[in-house]
Write an enzyme that holds these catalytic residues in place. Structure first.
Site, PDB file in Angstrom:
ATOM      1  N   TYR A 153       0.851  -1.046  -0.179  1.00  0.00           N
ATOM      2  CA  TYR A 153       0.266   0.136  -0.244  1.00  0.00           C
ATOM      3  C   TYR A 153       1.115   1.432   0.241  1.00  0.00           C
ATOM      4  CZ  TYR A 153      -4.668   1.675   0.571  1.00  0.00           C
ATOM      5  OH  TYR A 153      -6.174   2.446   0.488  1.00  0.00           O
ATOM      6  N   LYS A 160      -4.022   7.940   2.862  1.00  0.00           N
ATOM      7  CA  LYS A 160      -4.971   7.732   3.463  1.00  0.00           C
ATOM      8  C   LYS A 160      -4.895   8.080   5.600  1.00  0.00           C
ATOM      9  CE  LYS A 160      -7.812   5.405   1.212  1.00  0.00           C
ATOM     10  NZ  LYS A 160      -9.307   6.172   0.816  1.00  0.00           N
TER      11      LYS A 160
END
Length: 254
Positions: A153, A160
């Site tokens: 990620y 995020k």
């Protein structure tokens, strides 16, 4: 009467009918809301997908990194409705060079793109639509677990984390306008966006084993239901919160 009877909801991020945003839009309509969609780049695709909803909504072009698009957004919304009661932020993009274990080699330009599109856009979208939220309302953004790291990620995880912080600050500053700002942190789903992340399938396959309630990577409805609930009047005093819809994965250890 539905949970959102009479409400006007702006939904971003609908690309395919497998996306969380699509199911949010569908459920919003089923619960009585008038829905508007935004799209960018593949606007004709969004318009085709919109035809699959119970009632085909207007689709407005919006690049959240384009100041002109943002400046004209409120006026373009007014062509369809006289106000907005809820916003769904389901927007995220990170260049391939910033994903898949390439964290140490990612350039600032790629990181800046990720942060602008995936993080700062929550603030810019919210302030662009705020003049239409004269009676208050609810803003809900889609999040992903970012208190720990995942090997694929990378900079999207950083983006995020920034999104979560941005939501808290927006909750602080928009409270005086009676606008609530919350996040729904969903588990991994096999959407078009997920397929663009190298190694995401391996992450998704591991999730059901650790989630106490299990996790169906092909079912966006639990996350969509949480978004609809937060858009409704059933959470009138909840803001700056992250609601995890991940089968409980976030609460477990290795």
């Amino acid at each position: 009467m539905g949970l959102l009877e009479g409400k006007r909801i702006l939904v971003t991020g609908v690309i395919t009918d497998s996306s969380i945003a699509y199911h949010v839009a569908r459920m919003c309509q089923e619960q009585g809301a008038t829905v508007l969609l935004t799209g960018y780049g593949r606007l004709s695709l969004v318009e085709r997908i919109a035809q699959r909803l119970p009632e085909a909504p207007p689709v407005l072009e919006l690049d959240v990194t384009d100041d002109e698009h943002l400046a004209s957004l409120a006026d373009r919304i007014r062509e369809h409705v006289d106000g907005i009661d809820g916003i769904v932020h389901s927007i995220g993009f990170t260049p391939q060079e910033a994903l898949g274990g390439n964290f140490l080699n990612t350039s600032w330009q790629d990181v800046a793109t990720a942060m602008h599109t995936s993080t700062f856009s929550l603030k810019s979208l919210s302030t662009a639509v705020l003049p239409l939220m004269k009676d208050g309302g609810s803003i809900v953004a889609m999040d992903f677990e970012n208190e720990v790291t995942f090997p694929v990620y990378d900079w999207m995880g950083v983006a995020k984390a920034g999104l979560a912080s941005t939501a808290r600050y927006l909750a602080r500053y928009l409270g005086e306008h009676d606008v609530r700002v919350n996040l729904v942190s969903a588990g991994p789903l096999r959407t078009m966006a997920a397929r663009s992340i190298p190694g995401f399938a391996e992450l998704a396959d591991a999730w059901p084993a650790r989630a106490p309630l299990g996790w169906d990577t092909n079912n966006p409805e639990p996350a969509a239901r949480a978004v609809v609930a937060l858009l409704s009047d059933w959470f009138p005093a909840t803001t700056g919160e992250t609601v995890h819809v991940d089968g409980g994965f976030h609460s477990t250890g290795a």
